[in-house]
Design an enzyme around this catalytic site. Structure first.
Site, short mmCIF file in Angstrom:
data_model
loop_
_atom_site.label_atom_id
_atom_site.label_comp_id
_atom_site.label_asym_id
_atom_site.label_seq_id
_atom_site.Cartn_x
_atom_site.Cartn_y
_atom_site.Cartn_z
NE ARG A 64 1.07 -4.78 -1.69
CZ ARG A 64 0.76 -5.19 -2.93
NH1 ARG A 64 1.26 -6.30 -3.40
NH2 ARG A 64 -0.06 -4.51 -3.66
NE ARG A 82 1.04 -12.27 -3.28
CZ ARG A 82 0.71 -11.76 -4.46
NH1 ARG A 82 -0.08 -12.45 -5.26
NH2 ARG A 82 1.15 -10.59 -4.84
NE ARG A 85 -3.58 -16.19 -0.22
CZ ARG A 85 -3.01 -16.15 -1.41
NH1 ARG A 85 -2.90 -15.00 -2.02
NH2 ARG A 85 -2.52 -17.21 -1.97
CG ASP A 131 -5.58 -3.85 -1.86
OD1 ASP A 131 -4.52 -4.47 -1.91
OD2 ASP A 131 -6.04 -3.18 -2.81
CE1 TYR A 145 -4.80 -1.87 -9.96
CE2 TYR A 145 -4.27 0.26 -9.00
CZ TYR A 145 -3.88 -1.01 -9.40
OH TYR A 145 -2.58 -1.40 -9.25
#
Ligand code: CP3
Length: 352
Positions: A28, A32, A41, A78, A155
């Site tokens: 990652r 963020r 973003r 992703d 998921y």
């Protein structure tokens, strides 16, 4: 197509070749915690638009390379792109993480799942890979990735993130054949997706099995490892005259490192709950190891970060085959300068 690599420490370490220092990258690493990421973003509007606009995906992929001089870049995308391409309708609800509009619950749902052609519904990922590879211009290798079939299935069945995995485990215990059918389709999808990434320019591959660690040992072998084995067996392992190493990472999978190494992969990701010395002893020099600083160490002081880096380097010990990384993704609220301290510490302390 191939500009010679200026820095191939990462690929050499995965091949367990001697390197002048330990290479370092971070799961990652584009994300963020970086103000420059948040800016792009915002410009994109939302996360999936960012993933599906190759120039923007390329820009954020390169941000941590420019800032920290890391030894590998990882495609900005992703793991949930595959289920999205299978028609599940991925969307991100603010503060709640990923959600699927059409979760997979019944035999009819599994039956109608397609194995996506990467050149169709996932072409945007391939465009990002080739754009990033061109813009990297040989600085460092580019890592492509996917989720493991089991992790994707969690998921797909739950319809999003989960704490107890009630629906997917319900399926595992009451309708194992149905879950196997779904895992098999997902594994086939992952194989063609990763091979297409290699064809588009990815130079190493990583399979994220974020949720393998919630399974019992017998269930882990049957429902997660088996499909990662299928993937390792189906991947393109060489491109442009160079080996394309494959790294498997089961979070909380420390007890299975030996059977994971037996798949024939090149490297294993290790989280911070397993000591690297122990991991190394149990994998018997068959694979390289990637890890394993606790991501929360980056909340500590610069002095404590340097000390913890030393502990990780010392636990691996001497000899080749170590890629420094966190034991899982970097946290959103970490001060980016603390990652800089970590990277500098790895460089200085591992120099041989
Ligand atoms: O490592 C990198 O820098 C490459 C990019 C990358 C992302 N996700 C970007 C991302 C990678 C390799 C992933 C993998 C991924 N995605 C995993 C496996 C690895 C792991 O962390 O265990 C999983 C389980 C996912 C699924 C996913 N995607 C979740 C649960 C979320 C929400 C996270 C949250 O905390 O809200 C995402 C979104 C996501 N993927 C973000 C990023 C940078 C945050 C999106 C944003 O709001 O900007």
């Amino acid at each position: 197509m191939s500009t010679p690599l200026q820095n191939d420490l990462y690929l050499r370490a995965l091949n367990r070749e001697e390197t002048p220092r330990t290479p370092v990258w971070v799961m990652r690493q584009a994300g963020r915690y970086l103000p420059e990421y948040l800016k792009v973003r915002k410009q994109a509007g939302d996360f999936m638009t960012l993933c599906s606009t190759p120039d923007l995906a390329c820009e954020v992929t390169l941000q941590p390379i420019d800032r920290f001089n890391l030894d590998a870049a990882i495609l900005f995308s992703d793991i949930l792109t595959i289920p999205d391409a299978m028609g599940l309708g991925l969307h991100f609800e603010t503060g709640e993480g990923p959600k699927f509009s059409n979760p997979v619950r019944t035999a009819a749902d599994v039956e109608k799942l397609p194995v996506p052609d990467p050149a169709q519904s996932l072409q945007y990922v391939m465009d990002a890979v080739s754009t990033i590879r061109r813009e990297l211009n040989g600085r460092v290798p580019l890592i492509g990735f996917s989720g493991s079939p089991w992790t994707l299935a969690t998921y797909m069945v739950e319809g999003g993130g989960s704490k107890d995995f009630s629906k997917v485990k319900g399926m595992l215990f009451s309708e194992p054949a149905l879950l196997h059918k779904m895992l098999d389709k997902t594994a086939q999808s992952v194989i063609s997706y990763l091979n297409a990434q290699v064809e588009s320019g990815a130079q190493a591959l990583m399979v994220f099995d974020t949720w393998g660690g919630v399974l019992s040992p017998a269930n882990y072998r049957e429902f997660s490892l088996r499909y990662m084995q299928q993937i390792v067996d189906g991947l393109t392992r060489e491109a442009d005259g160079r080996k394309v190493p494959v790294v498997l990472f089961t979070k909380n999978g420390g007890q299975w490192l030996d059977i994971m190494a037996d798949t024939g992969c090149d490297g294993l990701g290790v989280d911070w709950t397993t000591d690297l010395a122990d991991a190394r002893a149990r994998t018997g020099g068959k694979v390289a190891l990637q890890g394993n600083l606790d991501p929360s160490v980056l909340y500590g002081s610069p002095e404590s970060i340097r000390a913890q880096v030393k502990t990780v380097l010392d636990s691996y010990g001497s000899g080749p085959g170590h890629v420094f990384n966190l034991g899982h993704g970097i946290h959103q609220f970490v001060n980016p300068e603390h990652l800089g301290v970590m990277v500098e510490a790895v460089r200085e302390q591992s120099a041989r």
